[in-house]
Design an enzyme around this catalytic site. Structure first.
Site, PDB file in Angstrom:
ATOM      1  N   HIS A 132      -2.610   4.137   6.211  1.00  0.00           N
ATOM      2  CA  HIS A 132      -3.912   4.155   5.291  1.00  0.00           C
ATOM      3  C   HIS A 132      -3.978   3.399   3.973  1.00  0.00           C
ATOM      4  O   HIS A 132      -4.638   3.299   3.067  1.00  0.00           O
ATOM      5  CB  HIS A 132      -4.493   5.614   4.983  1.00  0.00           C
ATOM      6  N   ASP A 163      -8.888  -3.984   8.620  1.00  0.00           N
ATOM      7  CA  ASP A 163      -8.918  -2.559   8.395  1.00  0.00           C
ATOM      8  C   ASP A 163      -9.669  -2.410   7.013  1.00  0.00           C
ATOM      9  O   ASP A 163      -9.230  -3.262   6.058  1.00  0.00           O
ATOM     10  CB  ASP A 163      -7.437  -1.822   8.581  1.00  0.00           C
ATOM     11  N   MET A 174     -16.750   0.094  -0.379  1.00  0.00           N
ATOM     12  CA  MET A 174     -15.565  -0.200   0.183  1.00  0.00           C
ATOM     13  C   MET A 174     -14.615  -0.662  -0.817  1.00  0.00           C
ATOM     14  O   MET A 174     -14.928  -1.160  -1.867  1.00  0.00           O
ATOM     15  CB  MET A 174     -16.023  -1.603   1.078  1.00  0.00           C
ATOM     16  N   ASP A 219      -2.136  -0.871   7.955  1.00  0.00           N
ATOM     17  CA  ASP A 219      -2.909  -0.487   9.167  1.00  0.00           C
ATOM     18  C   ASP A 219      -3.460  -1.617   9.919  1.00  0.00           C
ATOM     19  O   ASP A 219      -3.208  -1.504  11.080  1.00  0.00           O
ATOM     20  CB  ASP A 219      -4.111   0.196   8.823  1.00  0.00           C
TER      21      ASP A 219
END
Length: 199
Positions: free
Chosen positions: A165, A16, A29, A170
């Site tokens: 999150h 994730d 990212m 996750d």
């Protein structure tokens, strides 16, 4: 070596990411979390120093990550991706096994991970694709795409808890989700085989 001998056993790795926006060319990212589907306690987590400045405020609100804080405390992206590649190789030795990227809406997470491996001159240890849990559920269970949302799947497989999150949290929830769906899929296949034999 025969073609059969060259086929390596697969090991599924749940991955994730949290990002500053929807596309890797424009947005950074910010974190990566990963764990083997069959050993979720063996996790990987890194927060990255942003290499793009554009943000979508709602994306940051979801993750709770701060661009300013990550600019100071985040790991250099090249180093982060090298660390991730080493971790994948440690967990899934490429000489004997194949690492399979597993994601919940894998097309999103894989595109960021692949872009960053390419951007920083590293080979993607997962290759050119991944296994999407949502698509797997549609194919195995005959559901609609709308029924693959966490609103539908979490009550059935995760006791109703929402995703945190946090990328590692996750990834671990996705691993559990995939294991549970796979168990249901196996039960359906067994029932179908039993029904065929009985007919």
């Amino acid at each position: 070596m025969t073609p059969e001998q060259r086929v390596r056993p697969e090991r599924f790795i749940s991955v994730d990411v949290e990002t500053a926006g929807p596309t890797p060319g424009d947005y950074a990212m910010l974190s990566i979390g990963a764990c083997p589907v069959d050993d979720p306690d063996r996790g990987f987590y890194v927060e990255l120093k942003p290499d793009r400045i554009a943000v979508v405020d709602s994306a940051l609100a979801v993750s709770g990550l701060s661009m300013d804080e990550l600019a100071t405390s985040g790991t250099d992206p090249a180093d982060a991706m090298a660390e991730f590649a080493r971790w994948v190789r440690d967990v899934v030795p490429p000489q004997t096994h194949r690492a399979v990227f597993v994601g919940f809406n894998a097309v999103f997470d894989w595109m960021f991970v692949n872009e960053y491996f390419v951007r920083y001159g590293l080979e993607n240890p997962f290759g050119h694709g991944g296994l999407d849990i949502k698509s797997y559920y549609v194919g195995m269970m005959g559901s609609t795409w709308e029924q693959t949302s966490m609103r539908h799947l979490s009550p059935k497989y995760l006791a109703g808890r929402p995703l945190s999150h946090n990328a590692l949290g996750d990834a671990r929830d996705q691993a559990e989700l995939f294991r549970r769906i796979s168990e249901d899929a196996a039960a359906l296949r067994t029932a179908s085989a039993d029904a065929t034999e009985a007919s």
